[in-house]
Write an enzyme that holds these catalytic residues in place. Sequence first.
Site, PDB file in Angstrom:
ATOM      1  N   LYS B  76      17.562   6.689  14.629  1.00  0.00           N
ATOM      2  CA  LYS B  76      18.892   6.535  14.042  1.00  0.00           C
ATOM      3  C   LYS B  76      19.794   5.919  15.104  1.00  0.00           C
ATOM      4  O   LYS B  76      19.689   6.269  16.287  1.00  0.00           O
ATOM      5  CB  LYS B  76      19.404   7.921  13.628  1.00  0.00           C
ATOM      6  CG  LYS B  76      20.750   7.923  12.914  1.00  0.00           C
ATOM      7  CD  LYS B  76      21.153   9.331  12.477  1.00  0.00           C
ATOM      8  CE  LYS B  76      22.455   9.338  11.720  1.00  0.00           C
ATOM      9  NZ  LYS B  76      22.836  10.701  11.268  1.00  0.00           N
ATOM     10  N   SER B 151      24.037  11.254   6.340  1.00  0.00           N
ATOM     11  CA  SER B 151      24.307   9.991   7.007  1.00  0.00           C
ATOM     12  C   SER B 151      23.061   9.305   7.558  1.00  0.00           C
ATOM     13  O   SER B 151      23.111   8.121   7.871  1.00  0.00           O
ATOM     14  CB  SER B 151      25.289  10.217   8.169  1.00  0.00           C
ATOM     15  OG  SER B 151      24.676  11.016   9.170  1.00  0.00           O
ATOM     16  N   SER B 175      22.991  15.818   7.025  1.00  0.00           N
ATOM     17  CA  SER B 175      22.650  14.397   7.197  1.00  0.00           C
ATOM     18  C   SER B 175      21.174  14.088   7.435  1.00  0.00           C
ATOM     19  O   SER B 175      20.786  12.927   7.423  1.00  0.00           O
ATOM     20  CB  SER B 175      23.467  13.790   8.337  1.00  0.00           C
ATOM     21  OG  SER B 175      24.784  13.584   7.912  1.00  0.00           O
TER      22      SER B 175
END
Lengths: 95, 484
Positions: B76, B151, B175
């Site tokens: 990420k 997210s 997330s």
Amino acid sequence: MSLDKTDVEKIAYLARLAIDDNDIPEYAQDLNNIFDLVEQLNDADTSTISPMAHPFDAKQRLRADTVTETNQREKFQAIAPKTEDGVYLVPQVIE
Amino acid sequence: MHTKSLSELSAALHSGEISSVELTQHYLDRIKTHNDDINAFITICEESALEQARAADTQLQNKTAGKLTGIPLAHKDIFCTEGVRTSCASKMLDNFISPYNATVVDKLNAAGMVTLGKTNMDEFAMGSSNETSFYGPVKNPWDTDRVPGGSSGGSAAAMAARLAPIATGTDTGGSIRQPASLCNLTGLKPTYGRISRYGMIAFASSLDQAGPMAHSAEDAALLLNVMAGFDERDSTSVERDVPDYTDTLNNSLEGLRIGLPKEFFSEGLDPQIAETVNAAIKTYESLGATVKEITLPNSKLAVPTYYVVAPAECSSNLSRMDGVRFGHRCEEPTDLNDLYERSRGEGFGEEVKRRIMIGTYALSAGYYDAYYLKAQKCRRLISEDFKQAFEEVDVIMGPTAPTTAFKLGDKKDDPVAMYLADIYTISTNLAGLPGMSIPAGFVEGLPVGLQLIGNYFDEARLLNVAHRYQQVTDWHQQTPESFK
């Protein structure tokens, strides 16, 4: 909750955020909706509850006061927007 | 090759059936073919990936390789990677080449893994749909008109489309788990403090935690083995031994006590999701578990508490983005204040600005007690609910998200509706407990996640509970048609 234009301008100033005048009504509306949600917390009786800042109520860990990092100024300043002679440049602050 | 488990890939690499360079190239080719359709990656690290793969192949030939040596992964774009842009999906950090690695990145590099690239996400991890990214929304491989969740939406979409065999994510309010649910993945948010937060760009420091996003509990356990552990560079890192999470995967579930919080099965939950989750729980009963209804009476406080605590902490954390030392700086600032205000006004997107303003207000003089202190007290109430529940049960189960993946644009203009997408995941972060989402079936072709919540540091049990379910079901092995 009813934050108005002046409140939003004040919050934006405290947060050092330039926001477009035209966007203020929408921010005010959004913030009011969010604080309406937050105000549900007032229904909870917390008179005897202590605040929780950490899941295990841990204390800050301390270490010996010795130098552990090497100086990497050049490496860090290589990604800075503006530097000169090893210092970061900003607009003049003192007359 | 792209549907194999980490253990299968490891065996193929160690036997010489395939080299790390070939495997890495296979994934890089898949990314090139499919990324435009789903926008899962912000940065593709082709050159450095092949370099890491060559080094891994040398280790494999020398017999100095470990279990994960030569296996590709995606990070990420919230984890700092030295020499590689680390944008946090923000215009603010579009030009930020990190001068150092996050501890998680260092550890996975040291394990010999190959970084394919940096995945898309909601800007500064603020969002539940991956629509707040400066680099555009990510699309769900199960239906590209729908969101992947957020997210960690880019990691989730990359995994679902089989563009990486494993990925990292972070979870502040759901997330990892919510996108895992929406994309049919196994995602684990460990106990707060289990994995170092050093070099993981901070959103809400008392809630943030990294974790693996995988195709199975076994794969997640293998990655957690490397990610977990004490780090003196993170002041909230916990000094506690890390077990081998694969050792207990096959433990029997006979006598496992499962608690179902009635608040997680009430109004707001899609009835078809409730049905899917209940079917999964029946499977657990057939594996020897017992089920009882429990109550988490303060669950309704979780979302409002979170929307004070998280914005307050983010308004403080993001004050470091000031246009002086790194990141975006406005043109021709007239004075210092103008430099700060315009650099931040231009650099941050709408949702980030909203949250900074909420937090700034909640922390401002005269309002601290009414908002932040009140929320910290409610946080204790939520945490106490779990403490009581874990006196009676070993693991708590329920839905991960109230709906399946929603359409792009559906909730974009209504922040409060978006916030409710995390209604079942947020309380776990507030309490600091470990939580997981595992694939439990499909509703109208879209994945449904089952959430597992464990007691503090009970990751091994969660992974065991997930693994046993995955031995008798094959939901986790499904791949969307266009990405087979």
